[in-house]
Design an enzyme around this catalytic site. Structure first.
Site, PDB file in Angstrom:
ATOM      1  N   HIS A   1      -7.085  -7.030   1.192  1.00  0.00           N
ATOM      2  CA  HIS A   1      -6.010  -6.036   1.106  1.00  0.00           C
ATOM      3  C   HIS A   1      -4.913  -6.301   2.127  1.00  0.00           C
ATOM      4  O   HIS A   1      -3.736  -6.094   1.842  1.00  0.00           O
ATOM      5  CB  HIS A   1      -6.613  -4.648   1.340  1.00  0.00           C
ATOM      6  CG  HIS A   1      -5.631  -3.532   1.242  1.00  0.00           C
ATOM      7  ND1 HIS A   1      -4.934  -3.239   0.092  1.00  0.00           N
ATOM      8  CD2 HIS A   1      -5.231  -2.608   2.169  1.00  0.00           C
ATOM      9  CE1 HIS A   1      -4.159  -2.183   0.290  1.00  0.00           C
ATOM     10  NE2 HIS A   1      -4.312  -1.789   1.549  1.00  0.00           N
TER      11      HIS A   1
ATOM     12  N   ASP B   1       0.831  -1.192   0.000  1.00  0.00           N
ATOM     13  CA  ASP B   1       0.000   0.000   0.000  1.00  0.00           C
ATOM     14  C   ASP B   1       0.879   1.260   0.000  1.00  0.00           C
ATOM     15  O   ASP B   1       1.702   1.433  -0.904  1.00  0.00           O
ATOM     16  CB  ASP B   1      -0.950  -0.078   1.209  1.00  0.00           C
ATOM     17  CG  ASP B   1      -2.011   0.985   1.240  1.00  0.00           C
ATOM     18  OD1 ASP B   1      -3.000   0.860   0.507  1.00  0.00           O
ATOM     19  OD2 ASP B   1      -1.842   1.956   2.020  1.00  0.00           O
TER      20      ASP B   1
END
Length: 293
Positions: free
Chosen positions: A271, A106
């Site tokens: 995620h 990320d």
């Protein structure tokens, strides 16, 4: 602040002397792991422990996050990915490593990309978890589908309003991402979830500044690199959810445009894959490291 079992901790100065909170463990070739939002270095705990038998694993809190310094945003460079990449190079050098592998998730992956572009002589290989390059992120977002990235637009606004808005509901704001991006709600223990929320609530201005940079100076620097034809010179591997099928882009092709030596691997995970499937992520890193030998 929770710690990674078996790792030692140090405070190491980054660019302009910003103190960085760093965990170090294991032995062997250096590997730096960079966390994402809204998390801290602790997201890597299980992957780091699995890799410590093969690598000297270096796991910092990014500037502005966790226990690292949170300098006031006094210009666009304070939280640019170029500056944060310089932090990584400084930490590795302070620990005696001129060259290192680099894997980011990320936000940490965006720092990794900039560090690798700016310091190709330092970064041996680059691993990317579940993100697109800054420039491409803004290019693929369009229409109502862009609502999945609403927070990018909020935190791109000028200094003042987004900080006040988020601070007013900070716990709910950060918890919403942990809940929405966790596939089945079982990735985090209550204690870990609490740690991420508390750490983020304490860092609203610096987190917003990090995101604001990605709508400004980071975007400009990515665009300049694309126009100049600069590419990632080391082996690159991407591990990602299949966002492209939802938003209409080809993530493999996007990353391939930045590197002549890249692989793309989808994963059946949410995620927060480093915590959901640490064995898979550790193996992904092992295979990437082997390509650089």
């Amino acid at each position: 602040m929770p710690t990674i079992d078996g790792f030692t901790y140090a405070t190491i100065p980054g660019q302009a002397g910003v103190p960085l909170h760093v965990a170090v463990g294991g032995s062997g070739p250096a590997l730096v792991l960079l966390h994402g939002f809204p998390q801290t270095h602790y997201m890597w705990r299980e992957v780091a422990q699995r890799l410590a038998a093969e690598h000297t694993v270096i796991v910092p809190d990014l500037r502005g996050y966790g226990e690292s310094g949170k300098p006031e945003e006094d210009g666009p460079e304070t939280y640019s990915k170029r500056t944060m990449g310089e932090d990584v190079v400084s930490v590795a050098a302070a620990l005696g490593h001129d060259r290192f592998g680099l894997v980011g998730h990320d936000r940490g992956a965006l720092v990794g990309v900039r560090a690798a572009l700016d310091h190709p002589d330092r970064v041996r290989y680059l691993g990317i978890l579940d993100v697109l390059p800054t420039l491409d992120t803004w290019e693929v977002l369009h229409g109502v589908d862009a609502k999945v990235a609403w927070h990018l637009y909020l935190m791109a606004q000028p200094v003042g309003l987004p900080e006040r808005m988020i601070a007013a509901v900070a716990e709910d704001f950060f918890a919403s991402f942990l809940d929405a991006w966790d596939t089945d709600g079982s990735t985090f223990t209550p204690e870990v979830r609490r740690h991420y929320i508390d750490s983020s609530v304490d860092a609203v201005p610096s987190i917003v500044a990090d995101y604001r940079a990605s709508a400004g100076i980071d975007l400009e620097q990515d665009r300049a690199d694309r126009e100049a034809g600069r590419r990632l010179a080391m082996p690159v591997a991407v591990l990602s959810q299949d966002w492209g099928s939802q938003l209409g882009f080809d993530a493999s092709a996007i990353w391939g445009a930045w590197s002549d030596d890249s692989t793309y691997q989808p994963i059946d995970a949410g995620h927060f894959m480093a915590e959901e499937k640490p064995d898979d992520v550790a193996q992904f890193i092992r295979l990437l490291a082997a390509r650089s030998r």
